[in-house]
Scaffold this motif. Structure first.
Motif, PDB file in Angstrom:
ATOM      1  N   GLU A 400       0.870  -1.170   0.000  1.00  0.00           N
ATOM      2  CA  GLU A 400       0.000   0.000   0.000  1.00  0.00           C
ATOM      3  C   GLU A 400       0.910   1.224   0.000  1.00  0.00           C
ATOM      4  O   GLU A 400       1.855   1.284   0.780  1.00  0.00           O
ATOM      5  N   GLY A 401       0.645   2.161  -0.897  1.00  0.00           N
ATOM      6  CA  GLY A 401       1.517   3.336  -0.932  1.00  0.00           C
ATOM      7  C   GLY A 401       0.833   4.512  -1.593  1.00  0.00           C
ATOM      8  O   GLY A 401      -0.243   4.374  -2.201  1.00  0.00           O
ATOM      9  N   LYS A 402       1.456   5.672  -1.441  1.00  0.00           N
ATOM     10  CA  LYS A 402       0.883   6.884  -2.037  1.00  0.00           C
ATOM     11  C   LYS A 402       1.344   7.019  -3.478  1.00  0.00           C
ATOM     12  O   LYS A 402       2.521   6.786  -3.794  1.00  0.00           O
ATOM     13  N   ALA A 403       0.405   7.423  -4.329  1.00  0.00           N
ATOM     14  CA  ALA A 403       0.714   7.552  -5.756  1.00  0.00           C
ATOM     15  C   ALA A 403       1.572   8.780  -6.025  1.00  0.00           C
ATOM     16  O   ALA A 403       1.385   9.840  -5.426  1.00  0.00           O
ATOM     17  N   VAL A 404       2.553   8.587  -6.915  1.00  0.00           N
ATOM     18  CA  VAL A 404       3.272   9.730  -7.509  1.00  0.00           C
ATOM     19  C   VAL A 404       2.937   9.656  -8.988  1.00  0.00           C
ATOM     20  O   VAL A 404       3.328   8.698  -9.670  1.00  0.00           O
ATOM     21  N   VAL A 405       2.166  10.632  -9.464  1.00  0.00           N
ATOM     22  CA  VAL A 405       1.541  10.514 -10.778  1.00  0.00           C
ATOM     23  C   VAL A 405       2.279  11.324 -11.847  1.00  0.00           C
ATOM     24  O   VAL A 405       2.656  12.472 -11.621  1.00  0.00           O
ATOM     25  N   PHE A 406       2.445  10.695 -13.005  1.00  0.00           N
ATOM     26  CA  PHE A 406       2.994  11.373 -14.184  1.00  0.00           C
ATOM     27  C   PHE A 406       1.931  11.323 -15.276  1.00  0.00           C
ATOM     28  O   PHE A 406       1.406  10.244 -15.588  1.00  0.00           O
ATOM     29  N   GLU A 407       1.616  12.489 -15.829  1.00  0.00           N
ATOM     30  CA  GLU A 407       0.523  12.558 -16.810  1.00  0.00           C
ATOM     31  C   GLU A 407       0.917  12.017 -18.181  1.00  0.00           C
ATOM     32  O   GLU A 407       0.063  11.682 -18.996  1.00  0.00           O
ATOM     33  N   SER A 408       2.231  11.960 -18.444  1.00  0.00           N
ATOM     34  CA  SER A 408       2.707  11.474 -19.744  1.00  0.00           C
ATOM     35  C   SER A 408       4.147  11.013 -19.584  1.00  0.00           C
ATOM     36  O   SER A 408       4.784  11.304 -18.558  1.00  0.00           O
ATOM     37  N   ILE A 409       4.684  10.360 -20.595  1.00  0.00           N
ATOM     38  CA  ILE A 409       6.069   9.905 -20.522  1.00  0.00           C
ATOM     39  C   ILE A 409       7.023  11.110 -20.489  1.00  0.00           C
ATOM     40  O   ILE A 409       8.071  11.066 -19.836  1.00  0.00           O
ATOM     41  N   ASP A 422       8.572  14.552  -4.484  1.00  0.00           N
ATOM     42  CA  ASP A 422       8.119  13.984  -3.206  1.00  0.00           C
ATOM     43  C   ASP A 422       7.860  12.488  -3.389  1.00  0.00           C
ATOM     44  O   ASP A 422       6.746  12.066  -3.704  1.00  0.00           O
ATOM     45  N   VAL A 423       8.916  11.693  -3.219  1.00  0.00           N
ATOM     46  CA  VAL A 423       8.802  10.255  -3.459  1.00  0.00           C
ATOM     47  C   VAL A 423       9.711   9.506  -2.489  1.00  0.00           C
ATOM     48  O   VAL A 423      10.804   9.977  -2.152  1.00  0.00           O
ATOM     49  N   ASP A 424       9.233   8.351  -2.001  1.00  0.00           N
ATOM     50  CA  ASP A 424      10.115   7.483  -1.218  1.00  0.00           C
ATOM     51  C   ASP A 424       9.914   6.034  -1.673  1.00  0.00           C
ATOM     52  O   ASP A 424       9.117   5.773  -2.586  1.00  0.00           O
ATOM     53  N   GLU A 425      10.622   5.121  -1.034  1.00  0.00           N
ATOM     54  CA  GLU A 425      10.605   3.730  -1.530  1.00  0.00           C
ATOM     55  C   GLU A 425       9.238   3.059  -1.418  1.00  0.00           C
ATOM     56  O   GLU A 425       8.993   2.035  -2.061  1.00  0.00           O
ATOM     57  N   ASN A 426       8.322   3.651  -0.611  1.00  0.00           N
ATOM     58  CA  ASN A 426       6.980   3.083  -0.495  1.00  0.00           C
ATOM     59  C   ASN A 426       5.990   3.689  -1.480  1.00  0.00           C
ATOM     60  O   ASN A 426       4.851   3.220  -1.599  1.00  0.00           O
ATOM     61  N   SER A 427       6.422   4.726  -2.169  1.00  0.00           N
ATOM     62  CA  SER A 427       5.533   5.366  -3.150  1.00  0.00           C
ATOM     63  C   SER A 427       5.234   4.399  -4.284  1.00  0.00           C
ATOM     64  O   SER A 427       5.985   3.451  -4.543  1.00  0.00           O
ATOM     65  N   PRO A 451      13.586   6.639  -9.228  1.00  0.00           N
ATOM     66  CA  PRO A 451      14.131   8.000  -9.049  1.00  0.00           C
ATOM     67  C   PRO A 451      15.588   7.950  -8.567  1.00  0.00           C
ATOM     68  O   PRO A 451      15.931   7.133  -7.704  1.00  0.00           O
ATOM     69  N   LYS A 452      16.406   8.827  -9.135  1.00  0.00           N
ATOM     70  CA  LYS A 452      17.853   8.799  -8.863  1.00  0.00           C
ATOM     71  C   LYS A 452      18.164   8.883  -7.365  1.00  0.00           C
ATOM     72  O   LYS A 452      19.048   8.180  -6.858  1.00  0.00           O
ATOM     73  N   LYS A 453      17.403   9.724  -6.664  1.00  0.00           N
ATOM     74  CA  LYS A 453      17.727   9.881  -5.231  1.00  0.00           C
ATOM     75  C   LYS A 453      17.453   8.590  -4.445  1.00  0.00           C
ATOM     76  O   LYS A 453      18.089   8.331  -3.431  1.00  0.00           O
ATOM     77  N   LEU A 454      16.509   7.756  -4.949  1.00  0.00           N
ATOM     78  CA  LEU A 454      16.256   6.477  -4.273  1.00  0.00           C
ATOM     79  C   LEU A 454      17.292   5.431  -4.694  1.00  0.00           C
ATOM     80  O   LEU A 454      17.703   4.596  -3.884  1.00  0.00           O
ATOM     81  N   LEU A 455      17.711   5.508  -5.959  1.00  0.00           N
ATOM     82  CA  LEU A 455      18.782   4.609  -6.433  1.00  0.00           C
ATOM     83  C   LEU A 455      20.018   4.776  -5.575  1.00  0.00           C
ATOM     84  O   LEU A 455      20.672   3.810  -5.174  1.00  0.00           O
ATOM     85  N   LEU A 456      20.348   6.037  -5.286  1.00  0.00           N
ATOM     86  CA  LEU A 456      21.543   6.321  -4.484  1.00  0.00           C
ATOM     87  C   LEU A 456      21.407   5.784  -3.055  1.00  0.00           C
ATOM     88  O   LEU A 456      22.386   5.521  -2.387  1.00  0.00           O
ATOM     89  N   LYS A 457      20.145   5.610  -2.620  1.00  0.00           N
ATOM     90  CA  LYS A 457      19.901   5.037  -1.277  1.00  0.00           C
ATOM     91  C   LYS A 457      19.896   3.515  -1.316  1.00  0.00           C
ATOM     92  O   LYS A 457      19.675   2.849  -0.309  1.00  0.00           O
TER      93      LYS A 457
END
Ligand code: FES
Length: 572
Positions: A400-409, A422-427, A451-457
């Protein structure tokens, strides 16, 4: 014999018509006795230097021709549009249905008694089989074979490593120079992708359906036995014409079930679903998205190939190939299903054996008990969505997680590496408007980069949802083919960043935490804004107007079924 041949309606005619049909064949230096009264075999070639996976097909066609001549037939090679996965924009899938029309009409319009389909790169298999099904002549498939396993810095590599290399480059652990070296190391021979991606899945599919000779799927492109198989296929199609063994004789409901069971056991691509549905629609078998699960409830993953496992197609061939896999599945398959060589699928694998249990495991002791394609339903995907559990992460299967939405590619590409996102590993990453009509063409973008910042984590997987597809070489907890797609008013289109999404693969559910009333109100508020930019001309206009949703196979509504091989009118 001559009266029974379809081609006799051209070359067997008297007077002006026959004169014209024969005379213009003779301008190629062919004496009349070569094509009169003999089975005329079309070799449908997807050779193109713009389809690198199929660039060796001229040579392969020569082997087919030798076989056709040897068996007393007359081969004629003809080109159709070739779909190269790597170079075509906006996506090769946009053109699958177009090629199927090219194939269908090229076969029907010409004096052919039987057809050999030369298939390789992803879409070249389904497009050719779909088109041929709508004519329903005796037909055999010869696949091009996979590349030899890539070798980089002492390690085996394949197309699946592209995703790993790309993440390594983004996180700074691999340089551009190292990437450049890896390119040549990966693609070191002719052939298609060497993992169990879509091309290998399609080659395995035709073998399990009974549309090719045994061993077709796994012989490497560079192995001389690939040419032997092409030669034998050329010989066999002549016999198929004599016996009038047509596609509809082979493609029974049982054959489709065999293909679905095999796909589960080999860890085949999610694209298998969309292409098999489209093929079934052409030949007239009532196949539904739900059948992909219902047909194989206890089939484990027994083939240890990337992206679900470790090995490559070359290893699968040395371990016994698809015949050895089918033998392991013998208690689950319809063994009496007839194949192109006139034998049943059970007879075909009778003498095969597994030579490497690390590559082909047993059903009793599988490589992974989790396999196949899971069909999800819920308020995000009323008509279904798919996930490949063997390529996903266990701990995310109930998430279960919060959506991070992208309207298009484009929106996704612009924002994904923004440090302020605003994204974390549970998003849960949600990508809209990459479906059949919305993109248009349903590209392979569903396995969005982390996301790059999560890759680095050190985050390596997240739940990702879209109405698009994923490359068969891809992996991750990726939910694809959401239907209805956002652009036709599907619930996916009204999900906002911050909405809570619940995925439960065990229960087969995917829901956004909104009431029916909230969903209806959001859809009402968006009325007029939902939709897609309709192309006003050309093929893309036709595509957007007629393409069906993913759960139906994304074929054109007017291409369902077949027109057969009879040509009603004659201008000569
Ligand atoms: Fe052709 Fe992968 S790019 S099969």
């Amino acid at each position: 014999m001559e009266e029974g041949l379809r081609s006799a309606n051209w070359f067997g005619r008297k007077g002006k018509d026959g004169f014209i049909y024969r005379a213009w064949m003779k301008n190629q230096g062919i004496p009349a006795h070569e094509f009169e009264g003999k089975p005329v075999i079309g070799i449908c070639n997807t050779w193109s230097e713009l389809t690198p996976c199929n660039a060796h097909f001229r040579e392969l066609a020569e082997s087919v021709k030798r076989g056709v001549y040897e068996a007393g037939g007359f081969p004629v090679e003809f080109p159709v549009m070739s779909l190269g996965e790597t170079l075509m924009k906006p996506t090769a899938m946009l053109f699958r249905n177009l090629v199927s029309m090219d194939v269908e009409e090229s076969i029907r319009a010409n004096p052919l008694d039987g057809v050999v389909l030369l298939c390789g790169c992803d879409k070249t298999t389904p497009s050719l089989v779909m088109g041929a099904c709508s004519v329903d002549l005796p037909t055999i498939v010869v696949s091009g074979g996979a590349m030899l396993t890539g070798k980089y810095e002492g390690k085996d590599i394949g197309t699946t490593d592209i995703w790993r290399f790309s993440e390594a480059e983004r996180s700074g652990t691999m340089s551009q120079e190292e990437l450049s070296v890896a390119e040549a190391c990966m693609c070191r021979s002719q052939g298609h992708c060497a993992v169990m991606g879509t091309a290998s899945t399609m080659a395995s599919m035709v073998e399990a359906l009974g549309l090719s000779l045994p061993e077709n799927a796994a012989i490497p492109a560079a192995d001389s036995r690939r040419k032997v198989l092409a030669h034998l296929s050329g010989m066999r199609i002549v016999e198929m014409v004599k016996k009038d063994l047509k596609l509809s004789d082979i493609l029974t409901r049982e054959a489709f079930e065999n293909a679905m069971i095999t796909n589960a056991a080999i860890g085949g691509s999610t694209n298998f679903v969309i292409h098999l549905l489209a093929i079934a629609g052409r030949i007239g078998i009532d196949l539904k998205l739900e059948d992909f699960e219902a047909t194989c409830p206890d089939i484990p993953l027994i083939v240890n190939l990337q992206p679900s496992g470790k090995y490559f197609m070359e290893d699968l061939y040395y371990a016994g190939g698809i015949p050895a896999v089918l033998k392991e599945l013998k208690n689950h398959l319809h063994l009496e299903a007839i194949t192109v060589n006139g034998k049943t699928i059970g007879e075909n694998f009778e003498h095969s054996r597994c030579l490497n249990r690390d590559v082909i495991a047993t059903v009793a002791e599988p490589f992974n008990p989790v396999s196949g394609i899971v069909v999800l339903k819920g308020n995000i995907c009323e008509n279904g969505a798919v996930i490949k559990p063997s390529a996903a992460t266990d701990r995310l299967m109930n998430h279960e997680g919060k959506a991070v939405v992208f309207e298009s590619i484009e929106d996704f590409k612009a924002c994904i590496d923004d440090p302020d996102l605003d994204v974390d590993e549970n998003s849960i990453l949600v990508l809209k408007n990459v479906g059949p009509k919305g993109y248009p063409g349903m590209p392979e973008v569903g396995n969005m980069s982390i996301p790059k910042k999560l890759l680095l984590k050190g985050v390596t997987d997240m739940v990702r949802i879209s109405d698009g597809r994923m490359s068969g070489t891809g992996f991750g907890t990726v939910i694809l083919h959401v239907s209805p797609e956002a652009a036709v008013g599907g619930t996916l289109g009204i999900i906002h960043t911050g909405d809570v999404i619940k995925l439960n693969v065990q229960n087969r559910t995917l829901n956004v935490d909104l009431t029916d009333e909230q969903i209806t109100n959001r859809k009402k508020a968006l009325e007029g804004a939902i939709g897609f930019g309709m192309e006003t001309r050309g093929y893309t206009h036709l595509y957007q107007k007629h393409v069906e949703q993913a759960h139906l196979g994304a074929d054109f509504d007017f291409l369902k079924g077949k027109s057969g091989s009879k040509v009603a009118r004659d201008s000569h």
